[in-house]
Design a protein around this motif. Structure first.
Motif, mmCIF file in Angstrom:
data_model
loop_
_atom_site.group_PDB
_atom_site.id
_atom_site.type_symbol
_atom_site.label_atom_id
_atom_site.label_comp_id
_atom_site.label_asym_id
_atom_site.label_seq_id
_atom_site.Cartn_x
_atom_site.Cartn_y
_atom_site.Cartn_z
ATOM 1 N N TYR A 1 0.765 -1.084 0.054
ATOM 2 C CA TYR A 1 0.091 0.090 0.026
ATOM 3 C C TYR A 1 0.764 1.234 0.315
ATOM 4 O O TYR A 1 0.794 2.072 -0.661
ATOM 5 C CB TYR A 1 -1.109 -0.110 1.206
ATOM 6 C CG TYR A 1 -2.483 -0.614 0.928
ATOM 7 C CD1 TYR A 1 -3.230 -0.206 -0.005
ATOM 8 C CD2 TYR A 1 -2.507 -2.170 1.325
ATOM 9 C CE1 TYR A 1 -4.390 -0.774 -0.428
ATOM 10 C CE2 TYR A 1 -3.601 -2.491 1.106
ATOM 11 C CZ TYR A 1 -4.737 -1.991 0.340
ATOM 12 O OH TYR A 1 -5.795 -2.594 -0.179
ATOM 13 N N GLN A 2 1.888 1.250 0.706
ATOM 14 C CA GLN A 2 2.732 2.355 0.863
ATOM 15 C C GLN A 2 3.487 2.496 -0.726
ATOM 16 O O GLN A 2 3.632 3.754 -1.231
ATOM 17 C CB GLN A 2 3.938 2.147 1.809
ATOM 18 C CG GLN A 2 3.552 2.205 3.283
ATOM 19 C CD GLN A 2 4.468 1.684 4.250
ATOM 20 O OE1 GLN A 2 5.387 1.347 4.005
ATOM 21 N NE2 GLN A 2 4.084 2.128 5.339
ATOM 22 N N TRP A 3 3.803 1.493 -1.214
ATOM 23 C CA TRP A 3 4.437 1.532 -2.807
ATOM 24 C C TRP A 3 3.288 1.904 -3.844
ATOM 25 O O TRP A 3 3.639 2.888 -4.450
ATOM 26 C CB TRP A 3 4.623 -0.220 -3.180
ATOM 27 C CG TRP A 3 5.237 0.017 -4.539
ATOM 28 C CD1 TRP A 3 6.508 0.162 -4.925
ATOM 29 C CD2 TRP A 3 4.472 -0.297 -5.721
ATOM 30 N NE1 TRP A 3 6.744 0.093 -6.383
ATOM 31 C CE2 TRP A 3 5.374 -0.417 -6.551
ATOM 32 C CE3 TRP A 3 3.282 -0.712 -5.527
ATOM 33 C CZ2 TRP A 3 4.892 -0.653 -8.007
ATOM 34 C CZ3 TRP A 3 2.578 -1.304 -7.113
ATOM 35 C CH2 TRP A 3 3.515 -0.996 -8.301
ATOM 36 N N CYS A 4 2.154 1.695 -3.539
ATOM 37 C CA CYS A 4 0.917 1.966 -4.370
ATOM 38 C C CYS A 4 0.880 3.733 -4.145
ATOM 39 O O CYS A 4 0.513 4.131 -5.288
ATOM 40 C CB CYS A 4 -0.513 1.440 -4.049
ATOM 41 S SG CYS A 4 -0.561 -0.325 -4.692
ATOM 42 N N ASP A 5 1.117 4.119 -3.003
ATOM 43 C CA ASP A 5 0.670 5.619 -2.645
ATOM 44 C C ASP A 5 1.768 6.530 -3.380
ATOM 45 O O ASP A 5 1.649 7.686 -3.600
ATOM 46 C CB ASP A 5 0.662 5.784 -1.153
ATOM 47 C CG ASP A 5 -0.350 5.243 -0.459
ATOM 48 O OD1 ASP A 5 -1.596 5.177 -1.169
ATOM 49 O OD2 ASP A 5 -0.341 5.264 0.699
ATOM 50 N N LYS A 6 2.935 5.717 -3.676
ATOM 51 C CA LYS A 6 4.064 6.428 -4.521
ATOM 52 C C LYS A 6 4.025 6.478 -6.097
ATOM 53 O O LYS A 6 4.631 7.188 -6.670
ATOM 54 C CB LYS A 6 5.484 5.816 -3.892
ATOM 55 C CG LYS A 6 5.789 6.104 -2.507
ATOM 56 C CD LYS A 6 6.794 5.439 -2.309
ATOM 57 C CE LYS A 6 7.328 5.430 -0.683
ATOM 58 N NZ LYS A 6 8.220 4.435 -0.328
ATOM 59 N N GLN A 7 2.834 5.428 -6.375
ATOM 60 C CA GLN A 7 2.997 5.288 -7.856
ATOM 61 C C GLN A 7 1.936 6.315 -8.403
ATOM 62 O O GLN A 7 1.064 6.862 -8.013
ATOM 63 C CB GLN A 7 2.485 3.889 -8.197
ATOM 64 C CG GLN A 7 3.279 2.778 -7.666
ATOM 65 C CD GLN A 7 4.700 2.863 -7.790
ATOM 66 O OE1 GLN A 7 5.141 3.026 -8.924
ATOM 67 N NE2 GLN A 7 5.454 2.684 -6.817
ATOM 68 N N ASN A 8 2.605 7.067 -9.789
ATOM 69 C CA ASN A 8 1.819 8.149 -10.532
ATOM 70 C C ASN A 8 1.319 7.275 -11.776
ATOM 71 O O ASN A 8 1.771 7.592 -12.817
ATOM 72 C CB ASN A 8 2.300 9.165 -10.707
ATOM 73 C CG ASN A 8 1.517 10.243 -11.548
ATOM 74 O OD1 ASN A 8 0.356 10.207 -11.588
ATOM 75 N ND2 ASN A 8 2.356 11.107 -12.133
#
Length: 194
Positions: free
Chosen positions: A95-102
């Motif tokens: 989820y932290q990784w997803c938050d960083k994706q554009n």
């Protein structure tokens, strides 16, 4: 953002399909690689593993896989405890990784997408499949394993038919159906949802 779960049994070609997603500009979270990283970097996971498997679980700050595997696969209840420590941390990291994706679409690649409960954290599931004989041949070439050992590993995985039934999309990777047209159609359908 549409979250796509990518799964498949051993030798299905899941990693090849994940690479095609990357080549299409779609970020891919590799669960296996990230779990291995977290088992070294996360003090919460490390403390939990040491509590279950003892001080010999780590050598030179690296995970002692043979030590853990030697115990875990003889004691299924300990393997279950290990998964109970690792899977929640992987989900949090994902989820932290997803938050960083554009990106409109992201992919999480996991052989145990259903077993681990990660399928509950995606919008669509893509399964990569191939006939058992093809899968066995691929793994024999890749891992230099015996056919009987590979069949044992397959028996410990979810049945191919169940994986297909529970998925939204199926990529047939049997060396006769080109992957790219199948993948292009899946990406197009998922982008409509984004």
């Amino acid at each position: 953002m549409i979250r796509i779960g990518l799964t498949g049994g051993i030798g299905s070609g899941k990693s090849v399909v994940a690479e095609f997603f990357r080549l299409c500009g779609i970020p891919v979270y590799d669960c296996d690689r990230e779990a291995k990283r977290l088992m070294v970097e996360s003090s919460e996971i490390r403390n939990g593993i040491i509590a279950i498997f003892g001080e010999g679980s780590y050598q030179d700050r690296q995970l002692n896989r043979p030590h853990i595997a030697g115990i875990a696969f003889q004691h299924p209840e300990l393997l279950s405890k290990l998964n109970g420590i690792v899977h929640p941390e992987v989900r949090k990291d994902y989820y932290q990784w997803c938050d960083k994706q554009n990106a409109d679409l992201v992919v999480i690649e996991s052989a145990i997408l259903f077993d681990s409960g990660l399928y509950l954290h995606v919008d669509k599931v893509v399964v990569v499949t191939a006939q058992e004989a093809i899968r066995i041949q691929r793994v024999m070439q890749r891992d230099h394993s015996s056919e009987s050992l590979i069949k044992d590993r397959m028996r410990n995985q979810m049945a191919e038919s169940e994986r297909i039934q529970r998925s939204d999309f199926v990529i047939n990777n049997d060396n006769t159906h080109p992957i790219i047209p199948q993948l292009t159609e899946i990406i197009a359908q998922c982008k409509l949802l984004a």
